[in-house]
Design an enzyme around this catalytic site. Sequence first.
Site, PDB file in Angstrom:
ATOM      1  N   HIS A  69      -5.310  -5.123  -5.483  1.00  0.00           N
ATOM      2  CA  HIS A  69      -5.932  -4.724  -3.915  1.00  0.00           C
ATOM      3  C   HIS A  69      -6.551  -3.776  -3.729  1.00  0.00           C
ATOM      4  O   HIS A  69      -7.788  -4.121  -3.279  1.00  0.00           O
ATOM      5  CB  HIS A  69      -4.537  -4.304  -3.261  1.00  0.00           C
ATOM      6  CG  HIS A  69      -3.513  -4.671  -2.823  1.00  0.00           C
ATOM      7  ND1 HIS A  69      -3.620  -6.539  -2.476  1.00  0.00           N
ATOM      8  CD2 HIS A  69      -2.387  -4.803  -3.096  1.00  0.00           C
ATOM      9  CE1 HIS A  69      -2.307  -6.632  -2.366  1.00  0.00           C
ATOM     10  NE2 HIS A  69      -1.373  -6.220  -3.074  1.00  0.00           N
TER      11      HIS A  69
ATOM     12  N   ASP B 255       1.839 -11.639  -8.261  1.00  0.00           N
ATOM     13  CA  ASP B 255       2.361 -11.174  -8.068  1.00  0.00           C
ATOM     14  C   ASP B 255       2.736 -12.122  -5.907  1.00  0.00           C
ATOM     15  O   ASP B 255       1.678 -12.268  -5.734  1.00  0.00           O
ATOM     16  CB  ASP B 255       1.448  -9.544  -7.953  1.00  0.00           C
ATOM     17  CG  ASP B 255       1.946  -8.873  -6.929  1.00  0.00           C
ATOM     18  OD1 ASP B 255       2.478  -7.863  -6.897  1.00  0.00           O
ATOM     19  OD2 ASP B 255       1.609  -8.688  -5.543  1.00  0.00           O
TER      20      ASP B 255
ATOM     21  N   HIS C 276       1.569 -10.739  -3.887  1.00  0.00           N
ATOM     22  CA  HIS C 276       0.931 -10.636  -2.678  1.00  0.00           C
ATOM     23  C   HIS C 276      -0.137 -11.196  -3.072  1.00  0.00           C
ATOM     24  O   HIS C 276      -0.764 -10.384  -4.609  1.00  0.00           O
ATOM     25  CB  HIS C 276       1.035  -9.042  -3.046  1.00  0.00           C
ATOM     26  CG  HIS C 276       1.711  -8.227  -1.810  1.00  0.00           C
ATOM     27  ND1 HIS C 276       2.766  -7.737  -3.104  1.00  0.00           N
ATOM     28  CD2 HIS C 276       2.260  -7.885  -0.717  1.00  0.00           C
ATOM     29  CE1 HIS C 276       3.687  -6.927  -2.053  1.00  0.00           C
ATOM     30  NE2 HIS C 276       3.471  -7.073  -0.561  1.00  0.00           N
TER      31      HIS C 276
END
Length: 589
Positions: free
Chosen positions: A124, A164, A166
């Site tokens: 992220h 993952d 996300h």
Amino acid sequence: MCKHATPDEESHPENPNRIRVIWDMLNSSGVAQRCVVLNAREAADKYLALVHTKNHINLIKNIIPRNSESRRKRIASKFNSIYFNKGSSEAAYLAAGSVIEVAEKVAKGELDSAFAIVRPPGHHAEEDEPMGFCLYNNVAVATSLLLNERPELGIKKVLIVDWDVHHGNGTQKMFYKDPRVLFFSVHRHEYGTFYPTGEDGSYVMIGEGPGEGYNINVPWENGRSIGDPLGGCRVSPYGYSILLDKLMEFAGGKIVMALEGGYNLNSLANSVHACVEVLLQQKPVTGSLEAYPFESTWRVIQAVRQELCGHWPFLVAKLPSTVISRTTSLIEISSSDSDGELEENEALEDVIKPFTNLKVNEDGQEAAAISSSWRSELSKINVWYATYGSNMNISRFRCYIEGGQTEGMRKPCLGSMDKSQPKEIIWKTFPHRLFFARDHTATWGPGGVAFLHPKSDVQDKSFLCLYKITLEQFNDVLLQENVTSYDMSRPLFDLTALQTIQTKECISVDFVQRGWYHNVVYLGMENDIPILTMTCTLSDINSFKSGKLPMYPPCKEYANTLVKGLVEGKQLIEEEALAYIQEASTKPL
């Protein structure tokens, strides 16, 4: 890397135990003894600078010497889902440096493959800011180093597979225009409502310029399954080993794995153990393949293939109907996969029910005929659609009919099949509570959006704008308020539902339950025409009251849209409209 923890040891899913349980599992099982174990090393700033700005690097580097704990908390609060303590800087440097270390050794042929047990995670983290528990983008740093700083190693292409739950927004952006990196992310997306939210994780994001076609997103529509406290998609250890086994043929098995998320400690340790076994033995652990995908899964896969077939010609071929027809309405779990993580009697019917009646039609002709039939029927029925939020503004509501977007909206609407304007517009007040909740939406960005309490109360008063539209158009609006796609071969809200709701008062529409406005509420009659609105459920109300779901005031753009609707509708002057919204934003439920 265990020194990176929340200040005052507050509970947090991204904590030191994540890598402790992995290391303990690999040691106790004897797997670690079959591997080459390397010491972690810190990344050099010049390598971090390949993907991060100087300001970003200085921020992470100076967390310890220049800041007290209280100041670190203030700095962290400026970012999305980030915490700092005195061990954060060193941990971030070690995480990035360790992925670099194993990537170089695999590229040189000193190791066949590798697993970097690192934290904090990285995918992220963007070029200029930390985000989502991630400080440095570990994988992106190592990838850029191999391609740009180590030409002697002969690495000219890198495939990044991000599984993952996300979306790896930071990694995607760093290589969005780079054809040397194929970024492939499979993630829970929920039409942009699942973290990190927005459209970055959509399948239409395929890269730009020379990188077009080299960015592939597979965004699952539905979640709310069981197992992982944040992800909720429950891929078993066996599932991860199968994924990895499928990848082993690429690059002759030259695979570097790096830990990103995973917050169920038991499942995390078992999943890593299963993957390392695949790297060592090149075969998956024992398990079962008896379960089939959701029907929504096939829809997503076909949408992804269609979007990319111009860049990857082999995707033009249709998937065999014998394959895509094999679906499941329940998650089937074999005992070898469960690892004691599930309650045996835990029911999933309510989770999957919205998808059980969806049919994948190979040529679409039958579906088109059915769609035409119901649309023709419902186009003859009028209803009042009662709006209390941004749709009080006629120009905003027209987006749901004509398509497009108005000022302040971050994404356009698709529009209705029938683009006829409302036959009539009137205003009425109703004894229902207006309030604002959620903290982010894909359409408006940060900030709350309007909800109407589904139960009436004589002490409450809300202004609603009523649009006289067809029941066919109401179905199209209901779809757009909740999800971005559905085959619409059948209506979401049909004549039977219209008759039933007049006695039941509200109906939760199954097929769009993953949206926030799937609860259709009956508000009475006007000139013998039923008045319908759409809002959240009583269950959501309880979650808002308890704090499980966030309540938040609207952003400026959204509030301005409401004010404009109330003023142009001649219900309130601007000062009164602002006070009305302010009261709805601050008054407790």
